[in-house]
Design a protein around this motif. Structure first.
Motif, PDB file in Angstrom:
ATOM      1  N   ASP A  21       3.448   4.585   6.738  1.00 38.50           N
ATOM      2  CA  ASP A  21       4.871   4.242   6.775  1.00 38.50           C
ATOM      3  C   ASP A  21       5.743   5.133   5.892  1.00 38.50           C
ATOM      4  OD1 ASP A  21       5.013   2.384   8.736  1.00 38.50           O
ATOM      5  OD2 ASP A  21       5.187   0.647   7.411  1.00 38.50           O
ATOM      6  N   PRO A  22       5.317   5.489   4.666  1.00 38.67           N
ATOM      7  CA  PRO A  22       6.207   6.315   3.844  1.00 38.67           C
ATOM      8  C   PRO A  22       6.616   7.632   4.499  1.00 38.67           C
ATOM      9  CG  PRO A  22       4.512   5.373   2.488  1.00 38.67           C
ATOM     10  CD  PRO A  22       4.153   5.049   3.917  1.00 38.67           C
ATOM     11  N   PHE A  56       9.454   6.192   6.785  1.00 33.99           N
ATOM     12  CA  PHE A  56      10.542   5.533   6.071  1.00 33.99           C
ATOM     13  C   PHE A  56      10.712   6.188   4.706  1.00 33.99           C
ATOM     14  CE2 PHE A  56       8.753   2.337   8.950  1.00 33.99           C
ATOM     15  CZ  PHE A  56       9.884   2.050   9.700  1.00 33.99           C
ATOM     16  N   GLU A 114      13.033   6.103   2.517  1.00 35.18           N
ATOM     17  CA  GLU A 114      13.537   5.261   1.431  1.00 35.18           C
ATOM     18  C   GLU A 114      12.393   4.510   0.756  1.00 35.18           C
ATOM     19  OE1 GLU A 114      14.681   5.052   4.581  1.00 35.18           O
ATOM     20  OE2 GLU A 114      16.744   5.787   4.454  1.00 35.18           O
ATOM     21  N   ARG A 115      11.422   4.078   1.550  1.00 37.71           N
ATOM     22  CA  ARG A 115      10.268   3.364   1.014  1.00 37.71           C
ATOM     23  C   ARG A 115       9.425   4.298   0.139  1.00 37.71           C
ATOM     24  NH1 ARG A 115       6.288   0.255   5.114  1.00 37.71           N
ATOM     25  NH2 ARG A 115       5.255  -1.099   3.639  1.00 37.71           N
ATOM     26  N   LEU A 123       8.650   3.979  -3.911  1.00 39.67           N
ATOM     27  CA  LEU A 123       7.284   4.060  -4.448  1.00 39.67           C
ATOM     28  C   LEU A 123       7.222   5.126  -5.535  1.00 39.67           C
ATOM     29  CD1 LEU A 123       4.238   3.419  -4.388  1.00 39.67           C
ATOM     30  CD2 LEU A 123       4.032   5.175  -2.637  1.00 39.67           C
TER      31      LEU A 123
END
Length: 71
Positions: free
Chosen positions: A20-21, A24, A26-27, A31
């Motif tokens: 996912d990173p 995404f 922003e995620r 992190l």
């Protein structure tokens, strides 16, 4: 508790969490801030003391130190 949550995830859910990173940004940025540069987190993002305590405990683990080194 984090280890229990991770163990309860299916293989597909784990792959989703891992990749996912890349999708995404922003995620991934959150992190990076939470683990590699916690001193740069705005206090408003930290929330209450329980969340702040969790973030600082997470930063004390050996894999967080490796992530900071790589970052």
């Amino acid at each position: 508790m984090v280890e229990q949550l991770w163990a309860s995830q299916s293989f597909i859910e784990r792959m989703d969490i891992i990749f996912d990173p890349a999708v995404f940004a922003e995620r991934a940025m959150l992190l990076n801030l939470a683990v590699a540069r916690p001193q740069d987190l705005p206090p408003v993002i930290m929330g209450d003391d329980q969340i702040a305590d969790f973030v600082f405990k997470l930063n004390g683990r050996w894999h967080a130190k490796i992530y900071r080194l790589i970052s």
